[in-house]
Write a protein that holds these residues in place. Structure first.
Motif, short mmCIF file in Angstrom:
data_model
loop_
_atom_site.label_atom_id
_atom_site.label_comp_id
_atom_site.label_asym_id
_atom_site.label_seq_id
_atom_site.Cartn_x
_atom_site.Cartn_y
_atom_site.Cartn_z
N TYR A 95 -38.60 28.99 44.97
CA TYR A 95 -38.70 28.06 46.09
C TYR A 95 -37.38 27.31 46.21
N LYS A 96 -36.85 27.24 47.43
CA LYS A 96 -35.54 26.62 47.65
C LYS A 96 -35.65 25.11 47.50
N SER A 97 -35.09 24.60 46.42
CA SER A 97 -35.22 23.21 46.04
C SER A 97 -33.85 22.55 45.93
N ALA A 98 -33.84 21.24 46.02
CA ALA A 98 -32.60 20.48 45.80
C ALA A 98 -32.23 20.47 44.32
N ASP A 99 -33.13 20.91 43.45
CA ASP A 99 -32.84 21.00 42.01
C ASP A 99 -32.06 22.29 41.75
N ARG A 100 -30.76 22.15 41.63
CA ARG A 100 -29.87 23.29 41.42
C ARG A 100 -29.20 23.24 40.05
N GLN A 101 -29.77 22.49 39.12
CA GLN A 101 -29.12 22.30 37.82
C GLN A 101 -28.87 23.62 37.10
N GLN A 102 -29.88 24.48 37.04
CA GLN A 102 -29.73 25.74 36.32
C GLN A 102 -28.72 26.65 37.04
N LEU A 103 -28.76 26.66 38.37
CA LEU A 103 -27.80 27.46 39.13
C LEU A 103 -26.37 26.97 38.92
N GLU A 104 -26.20 25.66 38.91
CA GLU A 104 -24.85 25.10 38.71
C GLU A 104 -24.35 25.34 37.29
N ALA A 105 -25.25 25.32 36.32
CA ALA A 105 -24.85 25.62 34.94
C ALA A 105 -24.36 27.07 34.83
N LEU A 106 -25.03 27.97 35.52
CA LEU A 106 -24.59 29.37 35.52
C LEU A 106 -23.28 29.53 36.28
N ARG A 107 -23.14 28.82 37.39
CA ARG A 107 -21.90 28.90 38.17
C ARG A 107 -20.71 28.41 37.35
N ALA A 108 -20.95 27.46 36.45
CA ALA A 108 -19.88 26.94 35.60
C ALA A 108 -19.35 28.02 34.65
N MET A 109 -20.08 29.13 34.52
CA MET A 109 -19.66 30.22 33.64
C MET A 109 -18.77 31.24 34.36
N LYS A 110 -18.29 30.91 35.55
CA LYS A 110 -17.54 31.87 36.36
C LYS A 110 -16.14 32.16 35.81
N GLY A 111 -15.64 31.30 34.93
CA GLY A 111 -14.31 31.53 34.37
C GLY A 111 -13.26 31.58 35.45
N ASP A 112 -12.44 32.63 35.46
CA ASP A 112 -11.39 32.74 36.48
C ASP A 112 -11.87 33.47 37.75
N ALA A 113 -13.15 33.77 37.83
CA ALA A 113 -13.72 34.34 39.06
C ALA A 113 -14.04 33.19 40.02
N ASP A 114 -14.42 33.54 41.23
CA ASP A 114 -14.75 32.54 42.24
C ASP A 114 -16.23 32.20 42.30
N GLU A 115 -17.06 33.11 41.81
CA GLU A 115 -18.52 32.94 41.90
C GLU A 115 -19.17 33.87 40.89
N VAL A 116 -20.43 33.56 40.56
CA VAL A 116 -21.19 34.39 39.62
C VAL A 116 -22.25 35.20 40.37
#
Length: 195
Positions: A95-116
């Motif tokens: 369900y599309k929620s304003a709670d994006r904590q888990q998604l943002e934690a994964l995005r932080a793993m992008k390293g030198d890429a632009d997106e995960v």
């Protein structure tokens, strides 16, 4: 509980895929707020003037009390060229929620890429903010089990422009290119290589 979200694209002064947004909001409210009357997104957005020389991103938050926030911003596409696969087997974003904590934690793993691109149980799902479509040389396919069933994804499936398929992470490099798709980005709007 965080509010739920719909993001509507306004182009040439017109709401895009509004019926798909309405259907998703109705499913969400039926699941979480079954006794609340579902507002009409078309009615809420119809009375507004949208300059036709811009694309607008309209962010709508809602909960058991109805629509709690509407914000419109001129839309500018992100510059995404390189993608990195990251694995998370316990992510749930049905369900599309304003709670994006888990998604943002994964995005932080992008390293030198632009997106995960998130891999769950060995299968490709979505990026941190979009569904994806992969081109196999003949057809555009989309993962059969995305994290979120997006409105653009569903409209493209209904139009016969996408085909659902299980896409294994091990097959990622066998596709020629990937298009990020969401309410703001139609198929082909943002295309990256899979290498």
């Amino acid at each position: 509980m965080y509010p739920f979200v719909e993001t509507v694209r306004i182009e040439d002064g017109m709401m895009q895929n509004i019926s798909y947004h309405q259907q998703r909001m109705e499913r969400t409210m039926k699941r979480f707020f079954p006794d609340t009357r579902v507002p009409s997104l078309a009615e809420v957005l119809n009375g507004r003037q949208w300059p036709v020389d811009k694309i607008w991103k309209v962010h709508i938050e809602y909960d058991g009390g109805g629509i709690s926030c509407i914000r419109a911003d001129e839309y500018h596409i992100r510059n995404i060229r390189r993608l990195r696969l990251v694995t998370c087997n316990d992510i749930d974003y049905e369900y599309k929620s304003a709670d994006r904590q888990q998604l943002e934690a994964l995005r932080a793993m992008k390293g030198d890429a632009d997106e995960v691109v998130i891999v769950r149980d060995g299968l490709i799902t979505d990026t941190s903010y979009s569904n994806i479509a992969l081109f196999d040389g003949h057809r555009w396919v989309t993962p059969r089990h995305p994290l979120l069933c997006g409105t653009m994804r569903q409209s493209l499936l209904d139009a016969g422009l996408l085909e659902e398929r299980d896409v294994r992470a091990t097959e990622w490099n066998s596709y020629e290119k990937v298009s990020l798709i969401n309410a703001m980005m139609p198929l082909g709007c943002l295309v990256c290589c899979t290498d």
